[in-house]
Design a protein around this motif. Structure first.
Motif, PDB file in Angstrom:
ATOM      1  N   ALA A 243      24.015  26.568 -20.253  1.00 34.25           N
ATOM      2  CA  ALA A 243      25.329  27.127 -20.259  1.00 34.25           C
ATOM      3  C   ALA A 243      26.168  27.171 -21.523  1.00 34.25           C
ATOM      4  CB  ALA A 243      26.046  26.438 -19.197  1.00 34.25           C
ATOM      5  N   MET A 244      25.922  26.102 -22.496  1.00 31.64           N
ATOM      6  CA  MET A 244      26.908  25.888 -23.655  1.00 31.64           C
ATOM      7  C   MET A 244      25.962  25.875 -24.873  1.00 31.64           C
ATOM      8  SD  MET A 244      30.240  25.410 -22.898  1.00 31.64           S
ATOM      9  CE  MET A 244      30.952  24.159 -23.939  1.00 31.64           C
ATOM     10  N   ALA A 245      26.717  26.277 -26.011  1.00 32.11           N
ATOM     11  CA  ALA A 245      26.165  26.205 -27.379  1.00 32.11           C
ATOM     12  C   ALA A 245      27.376  26.003 -28.182  1.00 32.11           C
ATOM     13  CB  ALA A 245      25.620  27.252 -27.501  1.00 32.11           C
ATOM     14  N   TYR A 246      27.302  25.823 -29.471  1.00 31.63           N
ATOM     15  CA  TYR A 246      28.462  25.533 -30.280  1.00 31.63           C
ATOM     16  C   TYR A 246      29.480  26.623 -30.145  1.00 31.63           C
ATOM     17  CZ  TYR A 246      26.581  28.524 -33.782  1.00 31.63           C
ATOM     18  OH  TYR A 246      26.100  29.778 -34.578  1.00 31.63           O
ATOM     19  N   PHE A 247      28.880  28.114 -29.900  1.00 30.72           N
ATOM     20  CA  PHE A 247      29.948  28.934 -29.825  1.00 30.72           C
ATOM     21  C   PHE A 247      30.493  29.185 -28.271  1.00 30.72           C
ATOM     22  CE2 PHE A 247      25.430  30.423 -29.126  1.00 30.72           C
ATOM     23  CZ  PHE A 247      25.267  30.635 -28.044  1.00 30.72           C
TER      24      PHE A 247
ATOM     25  N   VAL B 134       9.471  15.183 -13.040  1.00 31.27           N
ATOM     26  CA  VAL B 134      10.332  16.388 -13.183  1.00 31.27           C
ATOM     27  C   VAL B 134      11.842  15.884 -14.020  1.00 31.27           C
ATOM     28  CG1 VAL B 134      11.355  18.327 -12.435  1.00 31.27           C
ATOM     29  CG2 VAL B 134       9.264  17.642 -11.412  1.00 31.27           C
ATOM     30  N   ALA B 135      11.925  16.082 -15.296  1.00 31.25           N
ATOM     31  CA  ALA B 135      13.329  15.830 -15.632  1.00 31.25           C
ATOM     32  C   ALA B 135      14.244  16.696 -15.393  1.00 31.25           C
ATOM     33  CB  ALA B 135      13.088  15.662 -17.348  1.00 31.25           C
ATOM     34  N   TRP B 136      15.600  16.135 -15.294  1.00 30.48           N
ATOM     35  CA  TRP B 136      16.804  17.054 -14.962  1.00 30.48           C
ATOM     36  C   TRP B 136      17.777  17.004 -16.347  1.00 30.48           C
ATOM     37  CZ3 TRP B 136      17.893  20.075 -10.793  1.00 30.48           C
ATOM     38  CH2 TRP B 136      16.781  20.189  -9.728  1.00 30.48           C
ATOM     39  N   CYS B 137      18.485  18.150 -16.311  1.00 23.98           N
ATOM     40  CA  CYS B 137      19.326  18.332 -17.633  1.00 23.98           C
ATOM     41  C   CYS B 137      20.640  18.791 -17.408  1.00 23.98           C
ATOM     42  CB  CYS B 137      18.972  18.982 -18.852  1.00 23.98           C
ATOM     43  SG  CYS B 137      17.421  18.426 -19.831  1.00 23.98           S
ATOM     44  N   ASN B 138      21.752  18.292 -18.111  1.00 27.78           N
ATOM     45  CA  ASN B 138      23.045  18.947 -17.729  1.00 27.78           C
ATOM     46  C   ASN B 138      23.286  20.192 -18.694  1.00 27.78           C
ATOM     47  OD1 ASN B 138      25.995  19.102 -19.033  1.00 27.78           O
ATOM     48  ND2 ASN B 138      26.195  17.905 -17.329  1.00 27.78           N
ATOM     49  N   PRO B 139      23.635  21.023 -18.263  1.00 29.19           N
ATOM     50  CA  PRO B 139      23.827  22.329 -18.732  1.00 29.19           C
ATOM     51  C   PRO B 139      24.753  22.559 -19.930  1.00 29.19           C
ATOM     52  CG  PRO B 139      24.837  22.624 -16.840  1.00 29.19           C
ATOM     53  CD  PRO B 139      24.516  21.267 -16.883  1.00 29.19           C
ATOM     54  N   CYS B 140      25.647  21.492 -20.222  1.00 28.12           N
ATOM     55  CA  CYS B 140      26.845  21.824 -20.918  1.00 28.12           C
ATOM     56  C   CYS B 140      26.997  21.122 -22.316  1.00 28.12           C
ATOM     57  CB  CYS B 140      27.902  21.364 -20.186  1.00 28.12           C
ATOM     58  SG  CYS B 140      28.396  22.438 -18.795  1.00 28.12           S
ATOM     59  N   PRO B 141      25.841  20.582 -22.665  1.00 30.87           N
ATOM     60  CA  PRO B 141      25.940  19.990 -24.261  1.00 30.87           C
ATOM     61  C   PRO B 141      25.889  21.256 -25.411  1.00 30.87           C
ATOM     62  CG  PRO B 141      23.786  19.712 -23.639  1.00 30.87           C
ATOM     63  CD  PRO B 141      24.664  20.354 -22.294  1.00 30.87           C
ATOM     64  N   ILE B 142      26.978  20.880 -26.395  1.00 31.93           N
ATOM     65  CA  ILE B 142      27.116  22.059 -27.439  1.00 31.93           C
ATOM     66  C   ILE B 142      26.007  21.966 -28.321  1.00 31.93           C
ATOM     67  CG2 ILE B 142      29.384  22.462 -26.877  1.00 31.93           C
ATOM     68  CD1 ILE B 142      28.322  20.607 -29.926  1.00 31.93           C
ATOM     69  N   THR B 143      25.130  20.707 -28.304  1.00 31.45           N
ATOM     70  CA  THR B 143      24.144  20.291 -29.347  1.00 31.45           C
ATOM     71  C   THR B 143      22.934  21.062 -28.955  1.00 31.45           C
ATOM     72  OG1 THR B 143      23.537  18.391 -28.287  1.00 31.45           O
ATOM     73  CG2 THR B 143      24.976  18.313 -30.190  1.00 31.45           C
ATOM     74  N   ARG B 144      22.007  21.391 -29.996  1.00 34.40           N
ATOM     75  CA  ARG B 144      20.776  22.040 -29.696  1.00 34.40           C
ATOM     76  C   ARG B 144      19.864  21.134 -28.939  1.00 34.40           C
ATOM     77  NH1 ARG B 144      19.090  23.519 -34.574  1.00 34.40           N
ATOM     78  NH2 ARG B 144      19.696  25.679 -34.347  1.00 34.40           N
ATOM     79  N   ARG B 145      20.089  19.821 -29.087  1.00 34.90           N
ATOM     80  CA  ARG B 145      19.154  18.841 -28.177  1.00 34.90           C
ATOM     81  C   ARG B 145      20.051  18.794 -26.513  1.00 34.90           C
ATOM     82  NH1 ARG B 145      20.240  12.122 -28.525  1.00 34.90           N
ATOM     83  NH2 ARG B 145      18.801  11.823 -26.777  1.00 34.90           N
ATOM     84  N   PRO B 146      18.836  19.248 -25.720  1.00 36.97           N
ATOM     85  CA  PRO B 146      19.214  19.051 -24.293  1.00 36.97           C
ATOM     86  C   PRO B 146      19.657  17.575 -23.924  1.00 36.97           C
ATOM     87  CG  PRO B 146      16.956  19.097 -24.532  1.00 36.97           C
ATOM     88  CD  PRO B 146      17.148  19.186 -25.915  1.00 36.97           C
ATOM     89  N   PHE B 147      20.413  17.748 -22.806  1.00 38.12           N
ATOM     90  CA  PHE B 147      20.877  16.435 -22.370  1.00 38.12           C
ATOM     91  C   PHE B 147      20.362  15.953 -21.247  1.00 38.12           C
ATOM     92  CE2 PHE B 147      23.843  13.866 -19.843  1.00 38.12           C
ATOM     93  CZ  PHE B 147      24.632  12.837 -20.932  1.00 38.12           C
ATOM     94  N   ASN B 148      19.068  15.308 -21.440  1.00 42.05           N
ATOM     95  CA  ASN B 148      18.172  14.763 -20.479  1.00 42.05           C
ATOM     96  C   ASN B 148      19.033  13.640 -19.514  1.00 42.05           C
ATOM     97  OD1 ASN B 148      16.139  13.460 -18.705  1.00 42.05           O
ATOM     98  ND2 ASN B 148      14.846  13.971 -20.273  1.00 42.05           N
ATOM     99  N   LEU B 149      19.209  13.910 -18.255  1.00 38.12           N
ATOM    100  CA  LEU B 149      20.251  13.148 -17.514  1.00 38.12           C
ATOM    101  C   LEU B 149      19.394  11.496 -17.348  1.00 38.12           C
ATOM    102  CD1 LEU B 149      21.292  15.670 -15.044  1.00 38.12           C
ATOM    103  CD2 LEU B 149      22.931  14.234 -16.528  1.00 38.12           C
ATOM    104  N   GLN B 150      18.195  11.454 -17.396  1.00 38.23           N
ATOM    105  CA  GLN B 150      17.673  10.258 -17.102  1.00 38.23           C
ATOM    106  C   GLN B 150      17.524   9.361 -18.432  1.00 38.23           C
ATOM    107  OE1 GLN B 150      16.275  13.093 -15.847  1.00 38.23           O
ATOM    108  NE2 GLN B 150      14.789  12.869 -14.330  1.00 38.23           N
ATOM    109  N   ASP B 151      17.896  10.169 -19.741  1.00 36.32           N
ATOM    110  CA  ASP B 151      18.198   9.160 -20.828  1.00 36.32           C
ATOM    111  C   ASP B 151      19.449   8.628 -21.004  1.00 36.32           C
ATOM    112  OD1 ASP B 151      15.540   9.994 -21.443  1.00 36.32           O
ATOM    113  OD2 ASP B 151      16.020  11.510 -22.708  1.00 36.32           O
TER     114      ASP B 151
ATOM    115  N   SER C 168      32.433  24.188 -34.838  1.00 37.27           N
ATOM    116  CA  SER C 168      31.909  25.001 -35.990  1.00 37.27           C
ATOM    117  C   SER C 168      30.643  24.305 -36.774  1.00 37.27           C
ATOM    118  CB  SER C 168      32.955  25.261 -37.016  1.00 37.27           C
ATOM    119  OG  SER C 168      33.399  24.192 -37.465  1.00 37.27           O
ATOM    120  N   PRO C 169      30.006  24.694 -37.389  1.00 38.89           N
ATOM    121  CA  PRO C 169      28.782  24.059 -37.930  1.00 38.89           C
ATOM    122  C   PRO C 169      29.036  22.981 -38.816  1.00 38.89           C
ATOM    123  CG  PRO C 169      28.186  26.431 -37.635  1.00 38.89           C
ATOM    124  CD  PRO C 169      29.655  26.106 -37.640  1.00 38.89           C
ATOM    125  N   GLY C 170      30.442  23.199 -39.241  1.00 35.66           N
ATOM    126  CA  GLY C 170      30.991  22.208 -40.668  1.00 35.66           C
ATOM    127  C   GLY C 170      30.806  20.767 -40.266  1.00 35.66           C
ATOM    128  N   PRO C 171      31.425  19.688 -40.923  1.00 41.05           N
ATOM    129  CA  PRO C 171      31.442  18.419 -40.632  1.00 41.05           C
ATOM    130  C   PRO C 171      32.527  18.120 -39.744  1.00 41.05           C
ATOM    131  CG  PRO C 171      32.167  18.792 -42.936  1.00 41.05           C
ATOM    132  CD  PRO C 171      31.601  20.012 -42.226  1.00 41.05           C
TER     133      PRO C 171
END
Length: 752
Positions: free
Chosen positions: A497-501, A639-656, A687-690
């Protein structure tokens, strides 16, 4: 480019990124070099196949094209022969016994291919005429390894009143062949060398003889179940799009599938298809990311040009990109056929924008509506959208299900009562079953969260153990999913659902209300457990008891087992159990095996035992033959499950992540949804900045009115916004902010 950015951001890394190379961004030098290589390779392929080249710079090969084309066109009228007279190009293969397989999901090569075809299976005009359904032949191809799928395919067609034709690489044995004949399927010998080497890629050399019979030809993969006769739809398409030459499917995974009703001219054939009953074609050019050739409808009127295109398909699977022969042909035939034939110089048809011109503009191609000619994705995940449009599916292709093994495909069909098992599978008078009712506690229903999924999984595991302890076959339930859990199977990147934008409101595919089995169980793990248990554990799909093939003795009864949370059932619990109807027994949650058997003894003869509130059940001394919780968990934890709302490219694997981190991301979903709809004044801007992410400045990001939302975002964004915050977050009120790196942008490795 905008769509590419969205998909790359949503898809994540480690296998979750969109897997189509068409979305990759090569370097400038690599792009030019790759383009030149593709042009040379394509020119060679199309030259061998007899397709005219597009105008372009002169090359050494191009100077010889005129002679080659003339010879190839001359060969079109004489079958699949090349100018030198040979029927097929000799393709080398590994030494020793010639091996046959059906590519795709059908595993390793097999030397045991059966007895070679003889005259009984020859293809002649009488066989074609007898197998045809009016002006249309419906065909598939198989070998001994895949024959059970071909048999199931034929039985499904027979169930909707259609005959079929099956090309085989060798005799399948008298039993299988008789079963296929009983399913109104005629067999013919597809004995060409290419089909013997690789049934998946080599089958295309066997199609032109069918097409040259003058019939329309529907070539279908055998892992497709036909739910309705598609011929009226094809006839309606020929009226609405008279220039179309052939139809196929697409592998696009998104929301905006064709939703416009098919409009047939008033002078069309009466009674075939009326406006509103079916959907019009997808836009073919927009679907070019990947065409799916598992369903291919070829019009007989264009047979010679279509045969030339099929010859180009045959050539495309023989060689790699450098022109080097592939000993076993392309393992996945669809990729070279797409890249080297269908996608080459594709353009929008100038007279009909639904169609695309392919094969040097010699053919008009249409793409079938994916909500009706479905994959597992468009059948299960987009079921609500199809119901909203009030259309019915024609077929189900057991692909796009995040697995290619037999068990997965079979259970996709079983779940919809589309797989024909042996008679013993459906039980007899002695069979006893157990089912479970899955419920959500009121608190979790109001708050939502991944716990809604894990709670159901624990209940299912307890029910499996109970069924084994009572010597009953467990009937799997339907897992309740939807949007409240704010979670999805991680391989389903399209649920991000989410990305940095911010929210991808139009791109996110909604979760289905009820998850298909492949979304939450590894079926092969359960089958392995069933096999190793020695008969003490068995299970069936959720639709098993509604299947008309399931044995149901006269006077079959059902009973209920009500599990009480305390040492004895309260009056309200007893009343609830009684209101359910039928024979009812109660059992307190903490118990032992002897007490369990005593409690269910009065209903031991009931064919079906339905269990309520199984979450309260705790049997202290389960017998050793009952599968352990650890064994059962393996089928779910795979079967791994993820949260749909992280803004990072990396998926949020709930088991991790731990419980606290999971809850923080879920609250981020709620808060951002409220801000997006203007229910609270705050949203997050990144924003992609620091600096990463911060609270948006006033007016920096607009809000959406709920009435303006499209059909897809309307199913999840308002619901998330209205979920109640857990008490730990309510105390912070509007000042709460997510501090986890996946929503702050401070994880520099995976952001943006």
């Amino acid at each position: 480019p905008g769509a590419r950015v969205v998909h790359e951001s949503l898809a994540g890394r480690g296998g979750h990124r969109l897997r189509h190379k068409a979305h990759a961004r090569p370097s400038a030098a690599g792009s030019i070099r790759g383009r030149r290589l593709d042009q040379k390779a394509t020119l060679a392929y199309l030259t061998r196949a007899g397709a005219a080249p597009m105008p372009g710079p002169t090359t050494k090969k191009a100077t010889k094209l005129a002679d080659v084309q003339e010879k190839s066109r001359h060969a079109e009228g004489k079958g699949l022969q090349r100018p030198d007279g040979a029927r097929h190009r000799a393709t080398p293969h590994s030494g020793g016994t010639q091996r046959s397989r059906l590519g795709g999901f059908f595993g390793a090569y097999s030397n045991a291919v059966g007895r070679p075809c003889n005259g009984q299976l020859n293809l002649d005009k009488d066989k074609l005429r007898a197998a045809a359904n009016g002006d249309t032949i419906i065909a598939t191809f198989t070998n001994l390894e895949a024959a059970d799928f071909a048999l199931n395919w034929a039985r499904q067609l027979q169930a909707v009143g259609l005959r079929s034709l099956i090309g085989v690489s060798a005799h399948l044995g008298p039993t299988l062949e008789q079963q296929m004949h009983s399913a109104d399927a005629a067999l013919f010998c597809a004995s060409g060398q290419l089909f013997q080497i690789n049934g998946q890629a080599g089958r295309w050399a066997e199609v032109p003889p069918l097409l040259r019979s003058g019939h329309n030809v529907l070539v279908s993969d055998s892992d497709i179940a036909w739910l309705r006769d598609p011929r009226p739809y094809f006839r309606a398409i020929e009226q609405a799009h008279p220039t179309v030459d052939f139809l196929l499917a697409t592998d696009r995974a998104f929301n905006d599938y064709a939703s416009a009703p098919l409009e047939v001219p008033s002078h069309g054939v009466s009674g075939d298809t009326r406006r509103g009953e079916d959907l019009d074609l997808e836009h073919a050019y927009a679907s070019k990311i990947s065409f799916n050739i598992g369903t291919l409808y070829l019009r007989g009127r264009s047979n010679e040009t279509l045969c030339a295109m099929l010859e180009a398909w045959v050539e495309s699977v023989k060689y790699d990109a450098r022109g080097k022969p592939l000993p076993q042909l392309a393992h996945w035939d669809q990729e070279p056929i797409n890249k080297l034939v269908l996608q080459q110089h594709i353009s929008v048809d100038r007279t009909d924008h639904h169609l695309a011109r392919v094969f040097n503009r010699r053919l008009a191609m249409g793409v079938l509506p994916m909500l009706q000619f479905t994959t597992s994705f468009t059948y299960f995940i987009h079921a609500a959208r199809r119901e909203q449009l009030r259309v019915q599916p024609y077929s189900l292709h057991a692909i796009f299900s995040h697995g290619k093994d037999r068990a997965r495909k079979q259970f996709i069909f079983r779940e919809e009562k589309l797989w024909y098992d042996d008679k013993a599978y459906y039980g007899d008078a002695s069979s006893r079953y157990l089912s479970v009712e899955l419920t959500w506690p009121q608190r979790l229903r109001e708050e939502g969260g991944y716990e809604l999924i894990t709670l159901q999984q624990r209940d299912v595991q307890k029910a499996m153990q109970l069924a084994s302890a009572l010597n009953r076959t467990f009937v799997l339930p339907k897992l309740r999913c939807g949007e409240r859990p704010m979670a999805y199977p991680c391989y389903g990147w399209y649920h991000r659902a989410m990305a940095y934008f911010g929210f991808a409101t139009g791109a996110r595919v909604p979760m289905p209300r009820l998850c298909p089995l492949y979304y939450w169980v590894q079926e092969s793990r359960l089958l392995d457990l069933q096999k190793s248990s020695g008969g003490s554990f068995s299970f069936r799909e959720s639709s098993f008891l509604e299947n008309p093939r399931t044995f149901s003795p006269p006077g079959a009864t059902s009973a209920r087992l009500h599990v009480c949370a305390r040492s004895s059932c309260s009056d309200s619990e007893a009343k609830e159990a009684g209101d359910a109807g039928g024979a009812v027994v109660s059992l307190r949650g903490p118990t032992n095996y002897a007490t369990l058997l005593k409690a269910v003894a009065p209903v031991a003869s009931a064919r079906l035992l339905k269990v309520r509130h199984i979450g309260s059940l705790d049997i202290k001394d389960l017998p050793t033959f009952v599968p352990s919780s650890k064994q059962l968990k393996q089928a779910f934890e795979s079967v791994a499950w993820c949260n749909p709302c992280p803004i990072t490219r990396r998926p949020f694997n709930l088991q991790d992540f731990n419980h606290s981190e999971q809850r923080q991301l879920e609250q981020f979903c709620r808060v951002e949804a409220r801000g997006r709809l203007g229910l609270t004044p705050y949203q997050t801007c990144c924003s992609p900045g620091p600096q990463g992410c911060r609270r948006c400045r006033p007016g920096e990001r607009g809000t959406l009115n709920e009435s303006e939302l499209g059909w897809s975002s309307r199913s999840w964004l308002p619901l998330w916004a209205r979920l109640r915050s857990p008490a730990r977050f309510e105390k912070a009120g509007l000042e709460w902010r997510c501090t986890h790196p996946t929503c702050t942008g401070l994880d520099r490795v995976h952001f943006p």
